[in-house]
Write an enzyme that holds these catalytic residues in place. Structure first.
Site, PDB file in Angstrom:
ATOM      1  CB  SER A 157      -0.910   0.005   1.220  1.00 34.80           C
ATOM      2  OG  SER A 157      -1.744  -1.130   1.207  1.00 34.80           O
ATOM      3  N   GLY A 240      -2.488  -2.589  13.749  1.00 37.01           N
ATOM      4  CA  GLY A 240      -2.997  -2.427  12.381  1.00 37.01           C
ATOM      5  C   GLY A 240      -4.355  -3.081  12.215  1.00 37.01           C
ATOM      6  CD  GLN A 277     -43.081  -4.235  12.831  1.00 38.68           C
ATOM      7  OE1 GLN A 277     -43.738  -5.208  12.461  1.00 38.68           O
ATOM      8  NE2 GLN A 277     -43.201  -3.712  14.024  1.00 38.68           N
ATOM      9  N   GLY A 339     -32.078   0.376  -6.429  1.00 42.72           N
ATOM     10  CA  GLY A 339     -31.182   0.558  -7.577  1.00 42.72           C
ATOM     11  C   GLY A 339     -30.223   1.713  -7.390  1.00 42.72           C
ATOM     12  CD  GLU A 362      -3.182  -3.749   8.427  1.00 46.52           C
ATOM     13  OE1 GLU A 362      -3.360  -3.832   9.638  1.00 46.52           O
ATOM     14  OE2 GLU A 362      -2.768  -2.728   7.869  1.00 46.52           O
TER      15      GLU A 362
END
Ligand SMILES: Cc1cc2nc3c(=O)[nH]c(=O)nc-3n(C[C@H](O)[C@H](O)[C@H](O)COP(=O)(O)OP(=O)(O)OC[C@H]3O[C@@H](n4cnc5c(N)ncnc54)[C@H](O)[C@@H]3O)c2cc1C
Length: 386
Positions: A157, A240, A277, A339, A362
């Site tokens: 990274s 991490g 609901q 959508g 990680e």
């Protein structure tokens, strides 16, 4: 046991929230779309101390507890998990340097990194060594007062855009005990970078391979002692994993807030969606899972702060649980948008794409189970699960 945040902690989280709104929110979609690494925004985060949150003070860091660190990352990740995750990796690498570098190397790099003027990558994974991290082959050979480094890393990274590589390389025999850690300036002769990987998410930060071809560094750039590198790498990853889990909690919090608002705005069948609901129940489950994940992450962070012997187990449990549960929360939030959740006009699909990789890196979530299961069967289980 007090589950309430202090006033200072709330104020700190509020600062992070405002920063995320002003510096990340207007740009996060564009950074994702155009794969822009937001160097300037990260430097501004550095001005607030966010690039050295838990790094030691003698490296210019704030030396905050990990618990307080999660408050910042959660707020930032609610808006932009990708950029926040990079900042979290930079924090991890900076903490490693601040904790284990020689005085001279800490003096040279510490403040530059904690201020966010310079950035760091964490370099463990290799093309043939992912989950089995102790099998890395990149070698560092001591020759007089220098190490000579040869080999290659994968999936790093920030690679190509960072200034310092916290590198794990083999100085001894096979296995974890033969690994050492180094602080390697990223532009030394012999270091070359692969193409920017095309990824599903985490587009605001580059991921590249790195090759080391007869790279020379002074022996003073060793972190800790020879043979301690794997231990240092895993200690970095304990924190991490909390950071990455927090990025999932933040992303889920962001997604939930969007869903909550949307249900109150959108009408179908002549009624607001919020009046159904089934959807209220969905929202209730999402909130419950989110809170469970957040509490688990904070528990693991407080274990790490206390130096508890079972902290590693809790960090692995929290990473596994939070990244899985929060991915589902984000997916449900996307579903509640119908959508529109699938369109880039809304941030749901970006939050989902960004959070997916948290289940992989990680340490994959399978490896988190390996860590927890092994400790339970070794009789090394945390008190709470005996
Ligand atoms: C976007 C991105 C950024 C990354 N950034 C970094 C970085 O900055 N620095 C760095 O060092 N690495 C980084 N990584 C690498 C990451 O940590 C590895 O991809 C990860 O550890 C898995 O390794 P692997 O990809 O080789 O998968 P493998 O280890 O090959 O695993 C393949 C599958 O097998 C499973 N598996 C493997 N062993 C076992 C086992 N014993 N039991 C059960 N299941 C098992 C895994 O869980 C996985 O599902 C990054 C990866 C990605 C995708």
């Amino acid at each position: 046991m007090d589950f309430e945040l202090t006033e200072d902690q709330r104020a700190f989280a509020e600062t992070a929230r405002q920063f995320a709104q002003s510096e990340f929110a207007p740009h996060a979609a564009q950074w994702d779309e155009e794969a822009v690494f937001p160097r300037e925004a990260i430097a501004k985060a550095g001005e607030l101390g966010f690039c050295g949150l838990y790094a030691p003070e003698n490296a210019g860091g704030l030396a905050l507890p990990r618990l307080d660190t999660t408050l910042v990352f959660e707020e930032l990740a609610a808006v932009d998990p990708s950029t926040t995750a990079f900042i979290s990796i930079h924090n991890m690498a900076t903490w490693m340097l601040g904790t284990w570098a020689t005085d001279a190397v800490r003096a040279e790099w510490g403040e530059a990194l904690t201020s966010g003027q310079k950035l760091a990558s964490y370099c463990l994974t290799e093309p043939g060594s992912g989950s089995d991290a102790a099998s890395i082959k990149t070698r560092a050979e001591l020759q007089g007062s220098e190490y000579l480094i040869n080999g290659g890393k994968a999936f790093i990274s920030g690679a190509g855009s960072t200034d310092l590589l916290v590198l794990m390389a083999r100085t001894g025999d096979a296995g974890a005990g033969g690994i050492s850690a180094f602080a390697v300036p990223a532009q030394l002769p012999g270091i070359s970078y692969g193409k920017k990987e095309h990824k599903m998410g985490w587009n605001s930060q580059p991921t590249r391979t790195i090759s080391f071809d007869n790279v020379r560094i002074p022996a003073s750039h060793l972190l800790g002692r020879e043979g301690e590198g794997f231990k240092i790498a895993m200690k970095g990853l304990d924190g991490g994993r909390i950071n990455i889990a927090t990025c999932s909690v933040g992303a889920a919090q962001g997604a939930l807030a969007h869903a909550q608002r949307y249900l109150q705005e959108r009408k179908q069948f002549g009624k607001q969606l919020s009046s159904f609901q089934a959807l209220q129940f969905k929202l209730a489950d999402m909130a419950t899972n989110l809170v469970a994940a957040r509490q688990m992450v904070r528990l693991a962070a407080s274990k790490l702060d206390a130096g508890a012997p079972d902290a590693t187990t809790y960090c692995a449990m929290a990473k596994r649980f939070a990244t899985d549960a929060c991915f589902e929360v984000i997916n449900d939030a996307l579903q509640l948008h119908g959508g529109y959740g699938y369109l880039r006009d809304f941030p749901l699909e970006r939050l989902l794409r960004d959070a997916r990789v948290h289940q992989i890196l990680e340490g994959t979530n399978e490896i988190m189970r390996v860590i927890v299961g092994r400790r339970m069967l070794d009789g090394d289980a945390p008190d709470a699960i005996r």
